[in-house]
Every structure is written in structure tokens, then in C-alpha cells.
Write a protein that holds these residues in place. Structure first.
Motif, short mmCIF file in Angstrom:
data_model
loop_
_atom_site.label_atom_id
_atom_site.label_comp_id
_atom_site.label_asym_id
_atom_site.label_seq_id
_atom_site.Cartn_x
_atom_site.Cartn_y
_atom_site.Cartn_z
N LYS A 87 -101.33 -51.84 8.24
CA LYS A 87 -100.74 -52.25 9.52
C LYS A 87 -99.50 -53.12 9.33
O LYS A 87 -98.75 -53.34 10.29
CB LYS A 87 -101.77 -53.02 10.35
N ILE A 88 -99.27 -53.63 8.13
CA ILE A 88 -98.15 -54.54 7.90
C ILE A 88 -96.83 -53.78 8.07
O ILE A 88 -96.63 -52.74 7.45
CB ILE A 88 -98.26 -55.18 6.50
N PRO A 89 -95.93 -54.27 8.90
CA PRO A 89 -94.65 -53.58 9.15
C PRO A 89 -93.81 -53.42 7.89
O PRO A 89 -93.84 -54.27 7.00
CB PRO A 89 -93.94 -54.50 10.17
N TYR A 90 -93.06 -52.31 7.83
CA TYR A 90 -92.16 -52.07 6.70
C TYR A 90 -91.05 -51.14 7.16
O TYR A 90 -91.11 -50.53 8.22
CB TYR A 90 -92.92 -51.45 5.52
N LYS A 91 -90.00 -51.06 6.35
CA LYS A 91 -88.89 -50.17 6.68
C LYS A 91 -89.35 -48.72 6.60
O LYS A 91 -89.85 -48.28 5.57
CB LYS A 91 -87.72 -50.41 5.72
N LYS A 92 -89.16 -47.98 7.67
CA LYS A 92 -89.70 -46.62 7.75
C LYS A 92 -89.01 -45.64 6.80
O LYS A 92 -89.54 -44.56 6.55
CB LYS A 92 -89.59 -46.10 9.19
N ASP A 93 -87.84 -46.03 6.26
CA ASP A 93 -87.19 -45.13 5.31
C ASP A 93 -87.80 -45.24 3.92
O ASP A 93 -87.49 -44.44 3.02
CB ASP A 93 -85.68 -45.39 5.27
N LEU A 94 -88.66 -46.24 3.70
CA LEU A 94 -89.34 -46.38 2.41
C LEU A 94 -90.47 -45.36 2.30
O LEU A 94 -91.21 -45.13 3.26
CB LEU A 94 -89.94 -47.78 2.26
N LYS B 11 -86.34 -46.64 -4.10
CA LYS B 11 -87.19 -47.77 -3.73
C LYS B 11 -88.49 -47.25 -3.12
O LYS B 11 -88.49 -46.38 -2.26
CB LYS B 11 -86.47 -48.69 -2.75
N ILE B 12 -89.60 -47.81 -3.60
CA ILE B 12 -90.93 -47.35 -3.23
C ILE B 12 -91.76 -48.53 -2.72
O ILE B 12 -91.64 -49.65 -3.20
CB ILE B 12 -91.65 -46.73 -4.45
N ARG B 13 -92.60 -48.25 -1.76
CA ARG B 13 -93.61 -49.21 -1.31
C ARG B 13 -94.94 -48.78 -1.92
O ARG B 13 -95.43 -47.69 -1.66
CB ARG B 13 -93.67 -49.21 0.22
N ILE C 235 -89.73 -51.35 -6.75
CA ILE C 235 -91.05 -51.20 -6.13
C ILE C 235 -91.43 -52.46 -5.36
O ILE C 235 -91.47 -53.56 -5.91
CB ILE C 235 -92.13 -50.90 -7.19
N SER C 236 -91.71 -52.27 -4.06
CA SER C 236 -92.28 -53.32 -3.22
C SER C 236 -93.80 -53.18 -3.33
O SER C 236 -94.37 -52.18 -2.90
CB SER C 236 -91.81 -53.17 -1.78
N PHE C 237 -94.44 -54.18 -3.92
CA PHE C 237 -95.85 -54.07 -4.33
C PHE C 237 -96.77 -54.86 -3.41
O PHE C 237 -96.45 -55.95 -2.96
CB PHE C 237 -95.99 -54.60 -5.77
N MET C 238 -97.94 -54.27 -3.14
CA MET C 238 -98.96 -54.95 -2.35
C MET C 238 -100.33 -54.53 -2.89
O MET C 238 -100.55 -53.36 -3.20
CB MET C 238 -98.84 -54.56 -0.88
N GLU C 239 -101.23 -55.50 -3.01
CA GLU C 239 -102.59 -55.16 -3.43
C GLU C 239 -103.60 -55.93 -2.59
O GLU C 239 -103.34 -57.05 -2.12
CB GLU C 239 -102.83 -55.48 -4.91
N GLY C 240 -104.74 -55.33 -2.36
CA GLY C 240 -105.85 -55.98 -1.69
C GLY C 240 -106.98 -56.20 -2.66
O GLY C 240 -107.20 -55.39 -3.56
N GLU C 241 -107.68 -57.31 -2.48
CA GLU C 241 -108.82 -57.60 -3.35
C GLU C 241 -109.99 -58.10 -2.52
O GLU C 241 -109.85 -59.06 -1.75
CB GLU C 241 -108.46 -58.62 -4.42
N LEU C 242 -111.12 -57.46 -2.67
CA LEU C 242 -112.33 -57.80 -1.93
C LEU C 242 -112.95 -59.07 -2.50
O LEU C 242 -113.06 -59.24 -3.71
CB LEU C 242 -113.32 -56.63 -2.01
N LYS C 243 -113.35 -59.95 -1.63
CA LYS C 243 -114.00 -61.20 -2.03
C LYS C 243 -115.37 -60.90 -2.64
O LYS C 243 -116.08 -60.00 -2.19
CB LYS C 243 -114.14 -62.10 -0.80
N ALA C 244 -115.75 -61.65 -3.67
CA ALA C 244 -117.05 -61.45 -4.33
C ALA C 244 -118.17 -61.60 -3.31
O ALA C 244 -118.18 -62.53 -2.50
CB ALA C 244 -117.22 -62.46 -5.46
N GLY C 245 -119.11 -60.67 -3.36
CA GLY C 245 -120.25 -60.70 -2.45
C GLY C 245 -120.10 -59.86 -1.21
O GLY C 245 -121.06 -59.59 -0.52
#
Length: 281
Positions: free
Chosen positions: A152-159, A28-30, A129-139
Motif C-alpha cells: 500500500k505504500i505509495p511509489y512512483k508508478k513508472d518504477l 531503477k527497480i522497486r 534498487i529501491s529496497f523494502m523488506e518486511g519481517e514478522l515479529k517472533a511469536g
């Protein structure tokens, strides 16, 4: 453990390496897609999106009833986001870098902290896979705050976390690689990519982050990269050829480690080697 994948030059195959590494790990991957200006890992991973959050940056909110127009805030702001003209204070929002200095220095407490949305964080799952993406707002000009919020978002430290970093050497990149345990620098046999690879490796050396290099789109003419890495005692973890089958799979949005077992084994071996080296640090 956190593994960052960076490139310097865009288009060298940073996301390709990140995706295939995650899919080949066998556990399992973050996965964090921190290329906030162009997040495209989802095209290949096809995660099931479950929720979104909004990322914000701090901005000054000015109460002109309390303001004496002393000008100390404008003097403090090196980005020229504030200006005091006679009995008027002007705020140029796009110049602000959210440093918080203006409301800390204001003697009348006429400036307080406000918030402004600058992007989105999406969460999803696909297989292991535990997936996360960031997207910048236009402008918006910079996405370092989005990456900061993601990390900064908490997650299981064994991941084990794999971070697909933004290209270049920017504040957003620094947020993505900060305090990671190992970094993979992806390059290709071109002068531009070689130049940016050296800058990336110099940065990692200063930050004391262990690293290795993957050469993508190999043509058999990358001895100058190999010589440099040998001189600097940096491991070349993998060489990926400029191959028609790999290119065709990529054009269809298919990670090549899924279709070609040889590459899945190679990426898994790299993953295990990095994890083992991280545990010994």
C-alpha cells in the motif's frame, strides 16, 4: 508494472531469481522482500538501510463497563478468539485474525478497534534498487498484514516492482501476488517442487495472472516439468544449471549475474520480455 516471483516449495531459488532479475534489469527497480518469516534478500543486495516502520494488526479493545455479556461477539468469531463466561469476557489475542467483525456486531458498542505491533518494515537503497523488506515479529503466526502494508505504500508508478514472495500457498502469498501483472514460478527437478509448481500455476490461472516458469538447479532430468508446461502452454523462461561456480558464488553471498556476464544478459532478456508482454496486456 509489478512482477512477483514465487515458488511453492521453499529452497528452489526464488530469492536468487528475484535478486538477479533486479540486478540485471538495467533500470531503477522497486524491490519488495515479502518473505516476512525469513527475509534474506538483503544478504545479497546489501542495501543501505535508511528507516524503519512498524506494522500493526487490529485487535478488539473491550470496555466491560458497557458490555452486557450478550455473547454475540463470541458467536460471530469463527476463530474462537472471544469467549463469554458468566460476567466475564475473555480475549485470546493469538487466535484473532483482525476481521473487525466483533466491534461491528456489538450492540452496546462495548468493543472498539485497537492496534498491536506484529512486524517491521525496513527501507533502503542500493544502486538503482529501491529496497523494502518486511519481517514478522517472533511469536506471530501470519504476516499477510505486513505484506499488505508494504504494497500500500505509495511509489512512483513508472518504477517496475519485483516482489520476492513467501514460499507456499498462504494468505501472505496471496497478498504478495494480488493484482500483479506477471508472476515467475521458480521450481527445481524434484517431485516435491514439481507438485508445488503445479499448485502455484493452478492458483495463478484462477487469479488470471500471466506467468512463466524458471527451472533452477537443472540436472538435465527435468523433461517431466517441460512436458507439463508444454501441455499447459506455459513458457519456460530460463533453465539454470546445478553448477559449481554458481553454488560457490551463492555461498559467498554474491549474485551470480554480477560475476558471470552471460547470466546478466539472460536475466535482462527475460526482464525485457516480461515488461514487453505486460505493456501489451
Amino acid at each position: 508494472m509489478e512482477i512477483s516471483v514465487m515458488s511453492g516449495k521453499g529452497g528452489t531459488g526464488k530469492t536468487t531469481v528475484s535478486i538477479n532479475l533486479a540486478l540485471s534489469a538495467g533500470e531503477k527497480i522497486r524491490f519488495l522482500d515479502c518473505d516476512v518469516e525469513e527475509p534474506d534478500a538483503k544478504i545479497f543486495l546489501l542495501p543501505r538501510m535508511e528507516r524503519i516502520e512498524y506494522s500493526t494488526v487490529s485487535i478488539p479493545v473491550i470496555d466491560e463497563k458497557l458490555c452486557t455479556y450478550c455473547g454475540k461477539c463470541a458467536e460471530f468469531c469463527i476463530f474462537n478468539a472471544l469467549a463469554v463466561i458468566k460476567k466475564k469476557i475473555l480475549f485470546f489475542e493469538r487466535l484473532c485474525r483482525s476481521c473487525s467483525g466483533c466491534w461491528l456486531i456489538c450492540p452496546e458498542r462495548a468493543i472498539t478497534e485497537g492496534k498491536r505491533e506484529n512486524g517491521i518494515i525496513r527501507y533502503g537503497e542500493v544502486g538503482e534498487i529501491s529496497f523494502m523488506e518486511g519481517e514478522l515479529k517472533a511469536g506471530e503466526e501470519t504476516g499477510y498484514s505486513i505484506v499488505r502494508d508494504m504494497r500500500k505504500i505509495p511509489y512512483k508508478k513508472d518504477l517496475i516492482t519485483i516482489i520476492d514472495c513467501p514460499p507456499g500457498l498462504s494468505p501472505t502469498l496471496l497478498e504478495a501476488i494480488d493484482k500483479t501483472d506477471f508472476s515467475i514460478v521458480v521450481t527445481e527437478p524434484s517431485e516435491t517442487a514439481f507438485h508445488d509448481m503445479r499448485l502455484s500455476l493452478e492458483l495463478l490461472e484462477r487469479l488470471k495472472i500471466p506467468c512463466g516458469v524458471i527451472i533452477n538447479k537443472s540436472s538435465g532430468r527435468e523433461s517431466f516439468i517441460e512436458d507439463y508446461c508444454s501441455k499447459k502452454k506455459i513458457d519456460i523462461l530460463l533453465t539454470i544449471p546445478f553448477d559449481m561456480e554458481i553454488a560457490c558464488l551463492y555461498s559467498k553471498g554474491i549474485p551470480f549475474s554480477i560475476e558471470i556476464p552471460l547470466w546478466k544478459n539472460k536475466f535482462r532478456d527475460i526482464f525485457k520480455k516480461i515488461v514487453k508482454s505486460g505493456k501489451s496486456l
